[in-house]
Design a protein around this motif. Structure first.
Motif, mmCIF file in Angstrom:
data_model
loop_
_atom_site.group_PDB
_atom_site.id
_atom_site.type_symbol
_atom_site.label_atom_id
_atom_site.label_comp_id
_atom_site.label_asym_id
_atom_site.label_seq_id
_atom_site.Cartn_x
_atom_site.Cartn_y
_atom_site.Cartn_z
ATOM 1 N N SER A 131 62.620 31.371 24.655
ATOM 2 C CA SER A 131 62.438 32.681 25.277
ATOM 3 C C SER A 131 60.975 32.889 25.618
ATOM 4 C CB SER A 131 62.929 33.795 24.343
ATOM 5 O OG SER A 131 62.241 33.747 23.105
ATOM 6 N N VAL A 132 60.743 33.538 26.754
ATOM 7 C CA VAL A 132 59.389 33.735 27.257
ATOM 8 C C VAL A 132 59.252 35.152 27.793
ATOM 9 C CG1 VAL A 132 57.644 32.954 28.912
ATOM 10 C CG2 VAL A 132 59.235 31.299 27.917
ATOM 11 N N SER A 133 58.129 35.789 27.499
ATOM 12 C CA SER A 133 57.822 37.075 28.126
ATOM 13 C C SER A 133 56.605 36.907 29.018
ATOM 14 C CB SER A 133 57.560 38.155 27.076
ATOM 15 O OG SER A 133 56.310 37.959 26.455
ATOM 16 N N VAL A 134 56.578 37.628 30.131
ATOM 17 C CA VAL A 134 55.480 37.550 31.088
ATOM 18 C C VAL A 134 54.814 38.923 31.191
ATOM 19 C CG1 VAL A 134 54.797 37.034 33.443
ATOM 20 C CG2 VAL A 134 56.685 35.768 32.389
ATOM 21 N N GLY A 135 53.515 38.954 30.916
ATOM 22 C CA GLY A 135 52.780 40.198 31.033
ATOM 23 C C GLY A 135 52.188 40.628 29.714
ATOM 24 N N PRO A 136 51.260 41.556 29.767
ATOM 25 C CA PRO A 136 50.860 42.235 31.001
ATOM 26 C C PRO A 136 50.028 41.343 31.928
ATOM 27 C CG PRO A 136 49.515 42.964 29.157
ATOM 28 C CD PRO A 136 50.567 42.110 28.570
ATOM 29 N N VAL A 137 50.090 41.680 33.215
ATOM 30 C CA VAL A 137 49.285 41.026 34.244
ATOM 31 C C VAL A 137 48.196 42.007 34.662
ATOM 32 C CG1 VAL A 137 49.251 40.091 36.580
ATOM 33 C CG2 VAL A 137 51.177 39.577 35.069
ATOM 34 N N ILE A 138 46.954 41.587 34.541
ATOM 35 C CA ILE A 138 45.820 42.434 34.927
ATOM 36 C C ILE A 138 45.362 42.040 36.323
ATOM 37 C CG2 ILE A 138 43.455 43.113 34.325
ATOM 38 C CD1 ILE A 138 44.101 42.367 31.433
ATOM 39 N N ILE A 139 45.132 43.035 37.174
ATOM 40 C CA ILE A 139 44.711 42.766 38.551
ATOM 41 C C ILE A 139 43.442 43.551 38.883
ATOM 42 C CG2 ILE A 139 47.048 42.258 39.358
ATOM 43 C CD1 ILE A 139 47.182 45.097 40.486
ATOM 44 N N PRO A 140 42.666 43.093 39.870
ATOM 45 C CA PRO A 140 41.480 43.846 40.306
ATOM 46 C C PRO A 140 41.879 45.198 40.893
ATOM 47 C CG PRO A 140 41.415 41.580 41.112
ATOM 48 C CD PRO A 140 42.786 41.806 40.578
ATOM 49 N N ASP A 141 40.959 46.144 40.854
ATOM 50 C CA ASP A 141 41.242 47.493 41.358
ATOM 51 C C ASP A 141 41.648 47.489 42.824
ATOM 52 O OD1 ASP A 141 40.707 48.564 38.895
ATOM 53 O OD2 ASP A 141 38.651 49.173 39.375
ATOM 54 N N ILE A 142 41.098 46.575 43.625
ATOM 55 C CA ILE A 142 41.396 46.547 45.056
ATOM 56 C C ILE A 142 42.878 46.292 45.309
ATOM 57 C CG2 ILE A 142 40.932 44.074 45.336
ATOM 58 C CD1 ILE A 142 40.051 46.867 47.851
ATOM 59 N N LEU A 143 43.574 45.682 44.340
ATOM 60 C CA LEU A 143 44.992 45.376 44.508
ATOM 61 C C LEU A 143 45.895 46.490 43.993
ATOM 62 C CD1 LEU A 143 45.044 41.618 43.407
ATOM 63 C CD2 LEU A 143 44.846 42.554 45.723
ATOM 64 N N LYS A 144 45.302 47.536 43.427
ATOM 65 C CA LYS A 144 46.108 48.623 42.862
ATOM 66 C C LYS A 144 46.429 49.683 43.906
ATOM 67 C CE LYS A 144 44.144 47.949 38.245
ATOM 68 N NZ LYS A 144 43.348 48.551 37.149
ATOM 69 N N GLN A 145 46.912 49.253 45.048
ATOM 70 C CA GLN A 145 47.317 50.149 46.123
ATOM 71 C C GLN A 145 48.349 49.441 46.971
ATOM 72 O OE1 GLN A 145 44.238 50.653 49.216
ATOM 73 N NE2 GLN A 145 42.980 49.275 47.983
ATOM 74 N N THR A 146 48.997 50.181 47.833
ATOM 75 C CA THR A 146 50.065 49.568 48.622
ATOM 76 C C THR A 146 49.528 48.765 49.800
ATOM 77 O OG1 THR A 146 50.327 51.568 49.987
ATOM 78 C CG2 THR A 146 51.692 51.377 47.996
ATOM 79 N N ARG A 147 48.388 49.157 50.362
ATOM 80 C CA ARG A 147 47.856 48.431 51.514
ATOM 81 C C ARG A 147 47.416 47.026 51.109
ATOM 82 N NH1 ARG A 147 43.354 52.191 54.093
ATOM 83 N NH2 ARG A 147 42.877 52.457 51.872
ATOM 84 N N ILE A 148 47.830 46.038 51.889
ATOM 85 C CA ILE A 148 47.476 44.651 51.581
ATOM 86 C C ILE A 148 45.999 44.416 51.889
ATOM 87 C CG2 ILE A 148 47.799 42.263 52.341
ATOM 88 C CD1 ILE A 148 50.738 42.763 52.518
ATOM 89 N N ALA A 149 45.302 43.825 50.904
ATOM 90 C CA ALA A 149 43.876 43.542 51.041
ATOM 91 C C ALA A 149 43.681 42.048 51.267
ATOM 92 C CB ALA A 149 43.126 43.993 49.787
ATOM 93 N N THR A 150 43.002 41.701 52.336
ATOM 94 C CA THR A 150 42.635 40.312 52.607
ATOM 95 C C THR A 150 41.108 40.233 52.666
ATOM 96 O OG1 THR A 150 42.846 40.673 54.999
ATOM 97 C CG2 THR A 150 44.766 39.794 53.837
ATOM 98 N N SER A 151 40.583 39.023 52.531
ATOM 99 C CA SER A 151 39.118 38.876 52.501
ATOM 100 C C SER A 151 38.712 37.511 53.005
ATOM 101 C CB SER A 151 38.601 39.066 51.074
ATOM 102 O OG SER A 151 38.995 37.963 50.274
ATOM 103 N N LYS A 152 37.424 37.389 53.294
ATOM 104 C CA LYS A 152 36.846 36.111 53.719
ATOM 105 C C LYS A 152 36.044 35.456 52.598
ATOM 106 C CE LYS A 152 36.588 37.090 58.677
ATOM 107 N NZ LYS A 152 37.527 36.015 59.037
ATOM 108 N N GLY A 153 36.128 36.029 51.384
ATOM 109 C CA GLY A 153 35.431 35.437 50.257
ATOM 110 C C GLY A 153 33.988 35.853 50.123
ATOM 111 N N ASP A 154 33.541 36.839 50.890
ATOM 112 C CA ASP A 154 32.150 37.290 50.812
ATOM 113 C C ASP A 154 32.019 38.599 50.042
ATOM 114 O OD1 ASP A 154 33.377 38.970 52.581
ATOM 115 O OD2 ASP A 154 31.916 38.735 54.210
ATOM 116 N N GLY A 155 33.080 38.990 49.351
ATOM 117 C CA GLY A 155 33.042 40.226 48.583
ATOM 118 C C GLY A 155 33.535 41.439 49.336
ATOM 119 N N SER A 156 33.834 41.295 50.624
ATOM 120 C CA SER A 156 34.349 42.408 51.418
ATOM 121 C C SER A 156 35.850 42.232 51.643
ATOM 122 C CB SER A 156 33.632 42.501 52.766
ATOM 123 O OG SER A 156 33.869 41.332 53.535
ATOM 124 N N TYR A 157 36.542 43.334 51.875
ATOM 125 C CA TYR A 157 37.988 43.301 52.038
ATOM 126 C C TYR A 157 38.409 44.067 53.287
ATOM 127 C CZ TYR A 157 38.361 41.546 47.256
ATOM 128 O OH TYR A 157 38.253 40.794 46.131
#
Length: 205
Positions: free
Chosen positions: A53-79
């Motif tokens: 048996s296996v449990s998954v979580g909690p999963v911690i994510i960056p604040d930028i992902l805590k919204q419905t809009r999809i965030a993409t980036s070029k790896g320079d710190g901007s989204y």
């Protein structure tokens, strides 16, 4: 004075008409996505052990992902946040469910639960995940960087912590292609976690 007011009113009506015409044009519909790909795409592995048996979580994510809009980036710190491409639910729960689905198939067990679990007793292994970043662009690659830990049941073995850095080329230039690439990243992450669980499980038998 009256002519001036009449002219101003006519101008306002014209501006409103133009604005309404623009807003009523071909506005892009909002699309919603999930990191959990449709089930049944790949056959399950042979059962390893009925009691695994296996449990998954909690999963911690960056604040930028805590919204419905999809965030993409070029790896320079901007989204870039998309107004018309959104997640269908909470990203942390979505990642946990996707990992649980892949782990169940990879380990050949149905005893995989998403934290918090309400089943009696503690799972044999707990999977904790800290998403460092999830980015990339639809016109390039989808990237996923995760630090994760497998925690065996108390006394069975020592916890194992790893970092997995993934990059998957997007098959096309759209957000749907980027999400598909991220789905594959999550699948590869689950495969790495499953291999660690099987290794720990083999040591304990």
């Amino acid at each position: 004075m009256r002519n001036s007011r009449t002219g101003l009113a006519a101008a306002l009506v014209l501006v409103c008409a133009v604005a309404s015409s623009g807003c009523g044009g071909a506005q892009a519909p909002t699309r919603y996505y999930s990191l959990l790909a449709e089930a049944g795409q790949r056959p399950s592995a042979a059962p390893t052990e009925k009691t695994l048996s296996v449990s998954v979580g909690p999963v911690i994510i960056p604040d930028i992902l805590k919204q419905t809009r999809i965030a993409t980036s070029k790896g320079d710190g901007s989204y870039n946040l998309s107004e018309y491409h959104r997640w269908s639910g909470d990203v942390d729960r979505d990642i946990a469910r996707a990992l649980a689905e892949h782990l169940g198939r990879g380990l050949g067990t149905e005893q995989v639960f998403v934290f918090p679990w309400d089943q009696a007793g503690a799972p044999a292994y707990r999977v904790l995940a800290d998403v460092i970043s999830m980015g990339g662009n639809p016109d390039g690659e989808a990237t996923l960087h995760v630090r994760w830990t497998v925690v065996p049941r108390s006394g069975a073995a020592e916890p194992v912590t790893r970092r997995t850095d993934l990059s998957e080329k997007c098959p096309g230039p759209d957000h749907a292609d980027w999400v598909a690439a991220q789905q594959r990243n999550v699948e590869h992450l689950a495969a790495a976690i499953a291999a660690t669980i099987l290794d720990l499980h083999g040591q304990g038998t």
